[in-house]
Design a protein around this motif. Structure first.
Motif, PDB file in Angstrom:
ATOM      1  N   LEU A  77     -32.301  48.640 -17.696  1.00 19.48           N
ATOM      2  CA  LEU A  77     -32.799  50.021 -17.755  1.00 19.48           C
ATOM      3  C   LEU A  77     -32.141  50.873 -16.684  1.00 19.48           C
ATOM      4  O   LEU A  77     -31.724  52.006 -16.945  1.00 19.48           O
ATOM      5  N   GLU A  78     -32.020  50.334 -15.478  1.00 26.60           N
ATOM      6  CA  GLU A  78     -31.378  51.078 -14.391  1.00 26.60           C
ATOM      7  C   GLU A  78     -29.927  51.413 -14.749  1.00 26.60           C
ATOM      8  O   GLU A  78     -29.470  52.533 -14.518  1.00 26.60           O
ATOM      9  N   ALA A  79     -29.214  50.458 -15.342  1.00 26.56           N
ATOM     10  CA  ALA A  79     -27.818  50.698 -15.728  1.00 26.56           C
ATOM     11  C   ALA A  79     -27.733  51.795 -16.786  1.00 26.56           C
ATOM     12  O   ALA A  79     -26.846  52.662 -16.719  1.00 26.56           O
ATOM     13  N   ILE A  80     -28.632  51.796 -17.742  1.00 21.21           N
ATOM     14  CA  ILE A  80     -28.645  52.833 -18.786  1.00 21.21           C
ATOM     15  C   ILE A  80     -28.908  54.201 -18.174  1.00 21.21           C
ATOM     16  O   ILE A  80     -28.224  55.182 -18.496  1.00 21.21           O
ATOM     17  N   LEU A  81     -29.860  54.287 -17.295  1.00 21.25           N
ATOM     18  CA  LEU A  81     -30.195  55.566 -16.667  1.00 21.25           C
ATOM     19  C   LEU A  81     -29.049  56.081 -15.803  1.00 21.25           C
ATOM     20  O   LEU A  81     -28.747  57.285 -15.815  1.00 21.25           O
ATOM     21  N   LYS A  82     -28.391  55.182 -15.089  1.00 19.22           N
ATOM     22  CA  LYS A  82     -27.245  55.605 -14.276  1.00 19.22           C
ATOM     23  C   LYS A  82     -26.105  56.087 -15.164  1.00 19.22           C
ATOM     24  O   LYS A  82     -25.437  57.066 -14.838  1.00 19.22           O
TER      25      LYS A  82
ATOM     26  N   HIS B 106     -41.936  32.409 -13.158  1.00 24.23           N
ATOM     27  CA  HIS B 106     -41.078  32.003 -14.271  1.00 24.23           C
ATOM     28  C   HIS B 106     -40.627  33.229 -15.072  1.00 24.23           C
ATOM     29  O   HIS B 106     -39.512  33.268 -15.579  1.00 24.23           O
ATOM     30  N   TYR B 107     -41.476  34.246 -15.173  1.00 29.42           N
ATOM     31  CA  TYR B 107     -41.157  35.450 -15.944  1.00 29.42           C
ATOM     32  C   TYR B 107     -40.520  36.551 -15.103  1.00 29.42           C
ATOM     33  O   TYR B 107     -40.091  37.558 -15.630  1.00 29.42           O
ATOM     34  N   GLU B 108     -40.459  36.345 -13.815  1.00 26.15           N
ATOM     35  CA  GLU B 108     -39.872  37.345 -12.920  1.00 26.15           C
ATOM     36  C   GLU B 108     -38.409  37.610 -13.284  1.00 26.15           C
ATOM     37  O   GLU B 108     -37.963  38.754 -13.318  1.00 26.15           O
ATOM     38  N   HIS B 109     -37.660  36.563 -13.597  1.00 23.52           N
ATOM     39  CA  HIS B 109     -36.254  36.700 -13.976  1.00 23.52           C
ATOM     40  C   HIS B 109     -36.129  37.584 -15.225  1.00 23.52           C
ATOM     41  O   HIS B 109     -35.277  38.458 -15.297  1.00 23.52           O
ATOM     42  N   PHE B 110     -36.994  37.343 -16.195  1.00 23.07           N
ATOM     43  CA  PHE B 110     -36.995  38.134 -17.428  1.00 23.07           C
ATOM     44  C   PHE B 110     -37.183  39.619 -17.131  1.00 23.07           C
ATOM     45  O   PHE B 110     -36.423  40.460 -17.601  1.00 23.07           O
ATOM     46  N   TRP B 111     -38.189  39.945 -16.334  1.00 23.10           N
ATOM     47  CA  TRP B 111     -38.471  41.351 -16.049  1.00 23.10           C
ATOM     48  C   TRP B 111     -37.400  41.967 -15.170  1.00 23.10           C
ATOM     49  O   TRP B 111     -37.025  43.129 -15.363  1.00 23.10           O
TER      50      TRP B 111
ATOM     51  N   LEU C 134     -35.349  45.304 -16.161  1.00 25.39           N
ATOM     52  CA  LEU C 134     -35.332  46.478 -15.277  1.00 25.39           C
ATOM     53  C   LEU C 134     -33.916  46.812 -14.815  1.00 25.39           C
ATOM     54  O   LEU C 134     -33.553  47.989 -14.694  1.00 25.39           O
ATOM     55  N   ASP C 135     -33.084  45.791 -14.585  1.00 28.29           N
ATOM     56  CA  ASP C 135     -31.685  46.037 -14.220  1.00 28.29           C
ATOM     57  C   ASP C 135     -30.948  46.720 -15.368  1.00 28.29           C
ATOM     58  O   ASP C 135     -30.141  47.631 -15.151  1.00 28.29           O
TER      59      ASP C 135
END
Length: 130
Positions: free
Chosen positions: A101-106, A89-94, A98-99
């Protein structure tokens, strides 16, 4: 939808919260064990091991077969499904976090010009003596 407050989840996570009980479950995943066999790797009495086993039984993770004085335990992993569903149920949240964070880093990588390596100075050994 997963029932997030189900009493069975409380018992499941309480049972899984202890490293001794988790180790016992790992042993039982290999096959049935007696209470003595489950207690052997730990510095606990048979009574102490029995208390851990009772907690696992309350969570529905162990089925115990009693024949005379020999208690044999078997793993029943079905209750873990409810725990896995609760975590899923919380997998979608994380994944969303994380997606992002990845966009910010890119974006930061794209905005920062590539740094050039400074020219190497010749080492004193490589200079020829004049």
């Amino acid at each position: 939808m997963v029932e997030l407050t189900a009493p069975c989840l409380n018992e499941l996570f309480r049972a899984l919260s202890d490293p001794t009980r988790r180790a016992m479950l790992c042993e039982l995943a290999e096959g049935p064990r007696t209470v003595g066999e489950l207690a052997a790797p730990f510095e606990i009495s048979l009574a102490g091991a029995s208390k851990h086993i009772q907690m696992l039984e309350r969570a529905g993770l162990i089925q115990r077969d009693v024949r005379g004085r020999v208690h044999t335990c078997r793993l029943d992993a079905r209750p873990m499904h409810a725990g896995a569903e609760w975590l899923r149920h919380y997998e979608h949240f994380w994944n969303k976090k994380l997606d992002a964070l990845e966009a910010i880093l890119k974006a930061e990588d794209a905005a920062t010009p590539a740094k050039r390596k400074p020219a190497r100075k010749p080492s004193p050994r490589s200079r020829k003596h004049r």
